[in-house]
Design a protein around this motif. Structure first.
Motif, PDB file in Angstrom:
ATOM      1  N   ASP A  63      72.410  50.284  23.992  1.00  0.00           N
ATOM      2  CA  ASP A  63      72.662  49.224  23.020  1.00  0.00           C
ATOM      3  C   ASP A  63      72.286  47.858  23.572  1.00  0.00           C
ATOM      4  N   ILE A  64      72.494  47.670  24.888  1.00  0.00           N
ATOM      5  CA  ILE A  64      72.342  46.362  25.525  1.00  0.00           C
ATOM      6  C   ILE A  64      71.298  46.445  26.624  1.00  0.00           C
ATOM      7  N   ILE A  65      70.414  45.462  26.672  1.00  0.00           N
ATOM      8  CA  ILE A  65      69.457  45.341  27.765  1.00  0.00           C
ATOM      9  C   ILE A  65      69.693  44.000  28.448  1.00  0.00           C
ATOM     10  N   PHE A  66      69.981  44.058  29.736  1.00  0.00           N
ATOM     11  CA  PHE A  66      70.158  42.835  30.508  1.00  0.00           C
ATOM     12  C   PHE A  66      68.918  42.596  31.358  1.00  0.00           C
ATOM     13  N   LEU A  67      68.303  41.413  31.227  1.00  0.00           N
ATOM     14  CA  LEU A  67      67.073  41.085  31.944  1.00  0.00           C
ATOM     15  C   LEU A  67      67.311  39.864  32.825  1.00  0.00           C
ATOM     16  N   ASP A  68      67.166  40.045  34.129  1.00  0.00           N
ATOM     17  CA  ASP A  68      67.365  38.960  35.087  1.00  0.00           C
ATOM     18  C   ASP A  68      66.011  38.474  35.585  1.00  0.00           C
ATOM     19  N   GLU A  69      65.631  37.263  35.180  1.00  0.00           N
ATOM     20  CA  GLU A  69      64.356  36.641  35.571  1.00  0.00           C
ATOM     21  C   GLU A  69      63.162  37.569  35.314  1.00  0.00           C
ATOM     22  N   PRO A  70      62.928  37.978  34.070  1.00  0.00           N
ATOM     23  CA  PRO A  70      61.860  38.954  33.788  1.00  0.00           C
ATOM     24  C   PRO A  70      60.449  38.440  34.040  1.00  0.00           C
ATOM     25  N   THR A  71      60.251  37.116  34.106  1.00  0.00           N
ATOM     26  CA  THR A  71      58.899  36.582  34.323  1.00  0.00           C
ATOM     27  C   THR A  71      58.739  35.913  35.684  1.00  0.00           C
ATOM     28  N   LEU A  72      59.713  36.100  36.581  1.00  0.00           N
ATOM     29  CA  LEU A  72      59.667  35.445  37.892  1.00  0.00           C
ATOM     30  C   LEU A  72      58.445  35.885  38.694  1.00  0.00           C
ATOM     31  N   GLY A  73      57.664  34.921  39.171  1.00  0.00           N
ATOM     32  CA  GLY A  73      56.542  35.205  40.048  1.00  0.00           C
ATOM     33  C   GLY A  73      55.310  35.777  39.371  1.00  0.00           C
ATOM     34  N   LEU A  74      55.298  35.799  38.034  1.00  0.00           N
ATOM     35  CA  LEU A  74      54.145  36.366  37.333  1.00  0.00           C
ATOM     36  C   LEU A  74      53.118  35.278  37.030  1.00  0.00           C
ATOM     37  N   ASP A  75      51.838  35.682  36.930  1.00  0.00           N
ATOM     38  CA  ASP A  75      50.813  34.719  36.537  1.00  0.00           C
ATOM     39  C   ASP A  75      50.962  34.402  35.051  1.00  0.00           C
ATOM     40  N   ILE A  76      50.267  33.387  34.589  1.00  0.00           N
ATOM     41  CA  ILE A  76      50.426  32.877  33.222  1.00  0.00           C
ATOM     42  C   ILE A  76      50.123  33.960  32.184  1.00  0.00           C
ATOM     43  N   GLU A  77      49.035  34.713  32.396  1.00  0.00           N
ATOM     44  CA  GLU A  77      48.631  35.735  31.429  1.00  0.00           C
ATOM     45  C   GLU A  77      49.675  36.843  31.320  1.00  0.00           C
ATOM     46  N   THR A  78      50.154  37.320  32.477  1.00  0.00           N
ATOM     47  CA  THR A  78      51.145  38.400  32.471  1.00  0.00           C
ATOM     48  C   THR A  78      52.480  37.914  31.927  1.00  0.00           C
ATOM     49  N   SER A  79      52.848  36.675  32.266  1.00  0.00           N
ATOM     50  CA  SER A  79      54.086  36.094  31.746  1.00  0.00           C
ATOM     51  C   SER A  79      54.041  36.041  30.223  1.00  0.00           C
ATOM     52  N   TYR A  80      52.903  35.649  29.679  1.00  0.00           N
ATOM     53  CA  TYR A  80      52.742  35.599  28.221  1.00  0.00           C
ATOM     54  C   TYR A  80      52.869  36.996  27.619  1.00  0.00           C
TER      55      TYR A  80
END
Length: 329
Positions: free
Chosen positions: A162-179
């Motif tokens: 039911d619940i998804i907890f995401l801690d810093e899901p875009t940390l350290g990623l390049d701009i394209e992957t972060s998008y």
């Protein structure tokens, strides 16, 4: 609305090493998250956010108060509570590196009591959705950080909690992957009807994905409000000044003592000074200071404000009647 996460008066303290002094990391935090909500859990370093996250995941026990996940108390009914939550922690060690992409999905689904055969079709769907099909038989330690992060989120989705907890899901990623990650999370939030709790210092992610934010500072909740409401509140008090020359460091420090000010140099040589104020009458105080600095103002505009500025203003310490709006029920 059905409350999936219910945190009531949670406190956590530690004894300081080599003394009996108590350090209060969390000082009585309370908030709720309804089914289908996407909520940002934010706070500066040292705010007590990590301690709270660990208590929500059952890794720490509160000294006082309670954490309830889908009606199950995390202290007395820990295993039942954790069946309803999937967690993607900061960094990329959420996976077994010497297993392949597909093997990781199958292994973690097996931990949830699902057979390899039962999840086979769902695994294929997730591999395609996360653009990992051509990497399915490669070991995780050979993948880029972005692919590892996508796989971690896919593992969380495969559990179908039911619940998804995401801690810093875009940390350290390049701009394209972060998008790409932001696009996937937005899609999950809209189409999967999952309750998502997102912790991040990446404010564009928060602004794009979250409906509401809970901001913690000094071990307490300082703001619990919808993102759009906060943007509208501060948008009426943000101004952009075009100056003929830049202010010096001391002058900018004086402005920042009372307001949130940021100065930048444009490509055309103009100096832009953006100032966020708390009360309308403070606009004239800014003008008086610029006059005192002998700053020449060419133009004044209303500045568009993003959530990063809102966050910084709140953490800096806005008066309670200005920022701590009525909590979302």
């Amino acid at each position: 609305m059905e409350k999936l996460i219910d945190i009531k008066g949670v406190k956590k303290w530690y004894k300081k090493k080599k003394s009996n002094e108590l350090i209060e990391a969390v000082k009585g935090i309370s908030f709720q998250v309804d089914r289908g909500e996407v909520v940002g859990l934010l706070g500066p370093n040292g705010a007590g956010k990590t301690t709270l996250i660990k208590m929500m995941c059952g890794l720490l026990i509160p000294n006082e108060g309670s954490v309830t996940i889908n009606g199950f108390d995390i202290k007395s009914q820990r295993l039942k509570a954790l069946r309803h939550i999937s967690v993607v922690l900061e960094g990329n060690r959420n996976l077994y590196w010497r297993l392949t992409v597909r093997e990781n999905l199958e292994y973690f689904s097996g931990n949830r009591g699902m057979s390899k055969k039962a999840v086979s079709q769902k695994v294929d769907e997730l591999l395609e959705r996360f653009n990992l099909t051509n990497k399915s038989h490669e070991q995780v330690n050979t993948l880029s950080r972005g692919m590892q992060q996508k796989l971690s989120i896919a593992v969380a989705l495969l559990a179908d909690t039911d619940i998804i907890f995401l801690d810093e899901p875009t940390l350290g990623l390049d701009i394209e992957t972060s998008y790409e990650i932001r696009k996937l999370l937005t899609e999950i939030a809209k189409k999967e009807n999952k309750t998502i709790l997102l912790s991040s210092h990446d404010m564009p992610v928060v602004q794009e994905i979250c409906e509401r934010v809970v901001i913690i500072n000094g071990g307490e909740v300082v703001t619990d409000e919808k993102v759009q409401n906060l943007l509208e509140l501060f948008d009426t008090k943000a101004y952009s000044f075009t100056l003929t020359k830049a202010l010096n460091k001391q002058q900018l420090a004086v402005l920042n003592h009372n307001f949130l000010a940021n100065m930048s140099q444009e490509e055309n040589g103009e100096t832009k000074l953006e100032v966020t104020i708390s009360h309308s009458e403070e606009f004239y105080q800014v003008i008086d200071l610029l006059k005192e600095f002998h700053a020449s103002i060419e133009k004044i505009d209303r500045a568009s404000i993003d959530f990063e500025k809102v966050f910084m203003k709140i953490v800096k310490g806005e008066p309670e009647n200005e920022v701590t709006l009525s909590a979302t029920s």
